[in-house]
Scaffold this active site. Sequence first.
Site, PDB file in Angstrom:
ATOM      1  N   ASP A 138     -52.969  25.581 -19.733  1.00 30.38           N
ATOM      2  CA  ASP A 138     -52.231  26.567 -20.345  1.00 30.38           C
ATOM      3  C   ASP A 138     -50.208  26.455 -20.056  1.00 30.38           C
ATOM      4  O   ASP A 138     -50.039  26.518 -20.785  1.00 30.38           O
ATOM      5  CB  ASP A 138     -52.389  27.838 -19.427  1.00 30.38           C
ATOM      6  CG  ASP A 138     -53.476  28.975 -19.619  1.00 30.38           C
ATOM      7  OD1 ASP A 138     -54.142  28.293 -20.190  1.00 30.38           O
ATOM      8  OD2 ASP A 138     -54.245  29.709 -18.942  1.00 30.38           O
TER       9      ASP A 138
ATOM     10  N   ASP B 234     -43.907  26.108 -10.396  1.00 29.58           N
ATOM     11  CA  ASP B 234     -44.407  27.472  -9.350  1.00 29.58           C
ATOM     12  C   ASP B 234     -45.599  27.583  -9.204  1.00 29.58           C
ATOM     13  O   ASP B 234     -45.880  28.327  -7.717  1.00 29.58           O
ATOM     14  CB  ASP B 234     -44.125  28.530  -9.726  1.00 29.58           C
ATOM     15  CG  ASP B 234     -44.659  28.905 -11.085  1.00 29.58           C
ATOM     16  OD1 ASP B 234     -44.922  28.286 -11.932  1.00 29.58           O
ATOM     17  OD2 ASP B 234     -44.323  30.386 -11.039  1.00 29.58           O
TER      18      ASP B 234
ATOM     19  N   CYS C 176     -45.412  33.893 -11.052  1.00 30.80           N
ATOM     20  CA  CYS C 176     -45.535  33.778 -12.966  1.00 30.80           C
ATOM     21  C   CYS C 176     -45.667  35.366 -12.851  1.00 30.80           C
ATOM     22  O   CYS C 176     -45.014  35.758 -14.715  1.00 30.80           O
ATOM     23  CB  CYS C 176     -46.737  33.551 -13.241  1.00 30.80           C
ATOM     24  SG  CYS C 176     -47.916  31.931 -12.850  1.00 30.80           S
TER      25      CYS C 176
END
Lengths: 371, 371
Positions: A212, A218, A357
């Site tokens: 994605d 992160d 996120c």
Amino acid sequence: MDIEGTPVANGYFMPAEWEPHSQTWMGWPERPDNWRDYAVHAQRAFAKVAAAISMFEPVTVCASASQWENARKLLPENVRVIEMSMNDSWFRDTGPTFVVSHCRQKLAGIDWNFNSYGGLEGGCYQDWSLDLLLARKILQVEKLPRFPQNLILEGGSIHVDGEGTCLTTEECLLNKNRNPDLTREQIEDELCSYLGVRKIIWLPRGSYGDEDTNGHIDNMCCFVKPGVVLLAWTDDKLDPQYERSMEAYNILSDTTDANGRKFEIIKLHVPGPLYMTNEEAAGLVEGDSVPRVAGTRLAASYINFYIANGAIIVPQFGDKKWDDEAARVLSGAFSDHQVVRIEGAREILLGGGNIHCITQQQPAIPRSKSA
Amino acid sequence: MDIEGTPVANGYFMPAEWEPHSQTWMGWPERPDNWRDYAVHAQRAFAKVAAAISMFEPVTVCASASQWENARKLLPENVRVIEMSMNDSWFRDTGPTFVVSHCRQKLAGIDWNFNSYGGLEGGCYQDWSLDLLLARKILQVEKLPRFPQNLILEGGSIHVDGEGTCLTTEECLLNKNRNPDLTREQIEDELCSYLGVRKIIWLPRGSYGDEDTNGHIDNMCCFVKPGVVLLAWTDDKLDPQYERSMEAYNILSDTTDANGRKFEIIKLHVPGPLYMTNEEAAGLVEGDSVPRVAGTRLAASYINFYIANGAIIVPQFGDKKWDDEAARVLSGAFSDHQVVRIEGAREILLGGGNIHCITQQQPAIPRSKSA
């Protein structure tokens, strides 16, 4: 109010995530083509994250007009809920990247460009017009100045140590679906003059299965403090994650940060492997987002935690062994923080990311200077 | 965060409009069944009002998701634009009524109930679900506590002198389309315990033609300071406004305020009479709002001005004689304020109100106590 010139030219830089925050920003998940069962499970997980963070610092959750009342109802009273439209709810990636002036007198936000993680060809959804306005709207709410930026960049693709070093991945930031006309050197120049860093450390790839985001840093590697990093790890040499982790390990071992420090590398083992179930996939409706298919390996990683004021908010995946291990490793790494384990974070993972996120820290500056 | 009990029980009251503001709230007109030509003219007029006020104090304009960019573009950069959905844009009536604690240490908002000026039978539009949330959303943005109130009341139906007196009209507040189960005394009790007033002065009726609001006081009569009121007036005895003005004049002459003062009454002549033109009516599309018909007398009144910090923002209707006269009278009444004339305010009038109706003051309190 836009500021002309770069943050660096105006005396600003991006502080590390562990520096004090005035608040955390989050979005509210809603789209039923990405969040199963009309997002009810994800909303509960987001609410759990917001509630946990709000024990340590103020939290603002942004929800669309149609979800505002629902969000207000599901969130604790001390969480601020404000109306804001979005295409999806990954505020790390679509919110502003906050920067502060060197004496912490002033605060501003970088408003990066965004193309839904890869544009019409490789992106996660086809309409990202509302996401493009999010950073600007957040800065308006807070009455903070804005640095516009044409570079397509999601906040999840960078980590800084606050002392001049930036971590990122080639898989994402050099991907031709983001900034095809820019060279590595040109991108480095932008990062240096917007984040106030002097050295970019490029890992080749992010976590396995993280298609994605094209390998956001992160989910793979982050700073504990200057000179110390946590790296997503697996001991299983047959796991395709192994090669990626080892590759990153070798690079990190061979480099130094902006201040010449060698890195201490702490391994943080991934859970699972975890796969999307038939039931989970069946809860999605067709829309303009990338289809999520049963059996897909989920890009599960404990690296995707959030550092709040005095707390580490870490996803738990229902994998007893590695959940416990993650809590143990993080407690050791952040000995002056309380580790808060968020059970049920699998629901966030099913949407394509995790706690880091969906959060965005707003650094604290002396109150009298904040507006 | 809701506060239990009434404002008075918690030590709060509503200050007069001329007391210092920290900012003004406004909405952004949009609905094409109430604002002709898809609201383009009204938006220009609203932007002019916002720009004028922003010369004297901060202004926040709330716009729907679909109008946010347009509003941002049409408003000066120093005006804050935030996303908020609404059924229509009369923030005087749908925004919170701000109250302060007696030592000006704390600020909160009353969140009245609302039924679109009369409910499904007599209201101005059939769906007011978004308007019901506005006050709560504004208070969330400002992180201010909220006093919920079940009484159906629009802010435009009350005026206070900040020293214990409230002005209102029977035509509106005693109308059976608002609070059919409450007596005059019960309504008085609510006003006393929420606004912190001790005396309610009831004028029988508002301005002629003000059927939308059922005679809001803020189009008819307002305070200049304690003991001094401005009254919408006409010298034309054949004008149906005359009877209403004279009736109010007599009542005001015969009463005293909460502190026993007789009133000085300053007459402020209405313009016109003004009527909706064919062209104006033709610019409206069919929707769920009350139809606006060519030839209708407009409820034009200079009383519908706004007191900003150091300025009087007054509508001008293109009626040279009475526009000038209004500016003259207001300059005399508010000798320490600058009178700012807003040309083209007819466009706001066509939608059913004027500058006071579209603004809501947030009182100033010492900064360190504001959050």
